[in-house]
Scaffold this active site. Structure first.
Site, PDB file in Angstrom:
ATOM      1  N   GLU A  51      -1.169  -1.132  -4.905  1.00  0.00           N
ATOM      2  CA  GLU A  51      -2.415  -0.389  -5.112  1.00  0.00           C
ATOM      3  C   GLU A  51      -2.241   0.612  -6.246  1.00  0.00           C
ATOM      4  O   GLU A  51      -1.270   1.374  -6.272  1.00  0.00           O
ATOM      5  CB  GLU A  51      -2.828   0.343  -3.837  1.00  0.00           C
ATOM      6  CG  GLU A  51      -4.148   1.101  -3.990  1.00  0.00           C
ATOM      7  CD  GLU A  51      -4.586   1.765  -2.698  1.00  0.00           C
ATOM      8  OE1 GLU A  51      -5.208   1.091  -1.865  1.00  0.00           O
ATOM      9  OE2 GLU A  51      -4.299   2.963  -2.529  1.00  0.00           O
ATOM     10  N   ASP A  89      -2.742   1.065   7.007  1.00  0.00           N
ATOM     11  CA  ASP A  89      -1.908   0.817   5.820  1.00  0.00           C
ATOM     12  C   ASP A  89      -1.443  -0.634   5.772  1.00  0.00           C
ATOM     13  O   ASP A  89      -1.330  -1.224   4.687  1.00  0.00           O
ATOM     14  CB  ASP A  89      -0.694   1.757   5.836  1.00  0.00           C
ATOM     15  CG  ASP A  89      -1.083   3.200   6.052  1.00  0.00           C
ATOM     16  OD1 ASP A  89      -1.217   3.931   5.069  1.00  0.00           O
ATOM     17  OD2 ASP A  89      -1.251   3.578   7.223  1.00  0.00           O
ATOM     18  N   ASP A  99       0.875  -1.166   0.000  1.00  0.00           N
ATOM     19  CA  ASP A  99       0.000   0.000   0.000  1.00  0.00           C
ATOM     20  C   ASP A  99       0.916   1.221   0.000  1.00  0.00           C
ATOM     21  O   ASP A  99       1.419   1.621   1.050  1.00  0.00           O
ATOM     22  CB  ASP A  99      -0.902  -0.014   1.240  1.00  0.00           C
ATOM     23  CG  ASP A  99      -1.856   1.165   1.264  1.00  0.00           C
ATOM     24  OD1 ASP A  99      -2.355   1.552   0.198  1.00  0.00           O
ATOM     25  OD2 ASP A  99      -2.085   1.723   2.357  1.00  0.00           O
TER      26      ASP A  99
END
Length: 201
Positions: free
Chosen positions: A68, A141, A7
Site C-alpha cells: 500500500e 489489516d 498492508d
C-alpha cells in the site's frame, strides 16, 4: 500469478497471498498479520517486521509484492511508522529481485468494491466474496493485504500494456542518413544509361 499483498504498519503489518489471473477465480493461499510490541524500540520493531515478511517470502515464494502506498495523514507519528514498515517490505522484496508495486488505498478500494470511497467493512466483505471465504479475515489489516494482492492481479495486465506502450514511445528511432551535400554550382552526377543498339546492317 502469485502476489504477496502487504498492508504496512509497525504494530500490525497485514500480509496475504493470492494466486490467479485476471478474469478467473482467485485463490487465497495464506493470510495473517506480523505484529510488534508497541513498547519495543523502533529498531527492534523494524527487525521484527523484516523477519516476519522474510518468513512469508520463504514460505510462499511470490512472483510479485504489492504494498500500500503511504499517503499523508493528520497523525504524523502513524504515517511515519507506516512509511518505515513499507520501506522494510520493499527492501525485503528488492533483495530477492521480486518486483514491487505500490497501490493507493483508493485504487485498491475501487478495484475490489467498485468505489474508491468504500469503508473497511465493504472491502472485507468483497474480499470474502471474491476469494470464496467463510468469513472476512480478521483483523482488517489482513483483509486489506488480500485486497492489495487482488488489486495487483487485476491491474497488472493493464499496467504492463501501458508500460510497454510508454517504453515503445520513448525508444530512440534510427537516425536518418544525412543527404550528401552538393557543392553550390556543381552539376548533378548523371546516371549511367545503357545505349540501345539498332539492328545490325
Amino acid at each position: 500469478m502469485r502476489v504477496l499483498g502487504i498492508d504496512p504498519g509497525l504494530t500490525r503489518c497485514g500480509v496475504g497471498v493470492v494466486e490467479g489471473v485476471a478474469g478467473r477465480p482467485l485463490t487465497m493461499l495464506g493470510v495473517g498479520v506480523v505484529r510488534t510490541p508497541a513498547d519495543a524500540e523502533l529498531g527492534d520493531r523494524l527487525v521484527a517486521v523484516e523477519r516476519g515478511i522474510e518468513a512469508w517470502l520463504d514460505e510462499y515464494a511470490p512472483g510479485y509484492v504489492a504494498v500500500e502506498r503511504v499517503f499523508a495523514q493528520h497523525n504524523v507519528r502513524t504515517v511515519m511508522g507506516t512509511a518505515q514498515a513499507s520501506a522494510v517490505a520493499m527492501l525485503c522484496a528488492a533483495r530477492r529481485g521480486i518486483p514491487v508495486a505500490l497501490h493507493t488505498p483508493s485504487e485498491v478500494k475501487a478495484a475490489v468494491t467498485g468505489s474508491g470511497r468504500a469503508d473497511k467493512a465493504q472491502v472485507g466483505a468483497m474480499v470474502t466474496r471474491l476469494l470464496r471465504l467463510d468469513a472476512p479475515p480478521k483483523p482488517a489489516d489482513a483483509a486489506d493485504a488480500l485486497a492489495l494482492a487482488i488489486c495487483h492481479i487485476w491491474r497488472a495486465p493493464a499496467q504492463n500494456r501501458l508500460q510497454q506502450a510508454v517504453a515503445a514511445h520513448r525508444a530512440p528511432t534510427a537516425p536518418r542518413k544525412p543527404a550528401t551535400p552538393r557543392t553550390p554550382g556543381a552539376a548533378a552526377t548523371p546516371r549511367t544509361s545503357r545505349t540501345l543498339k539498332g539492328p545490325a546492317a
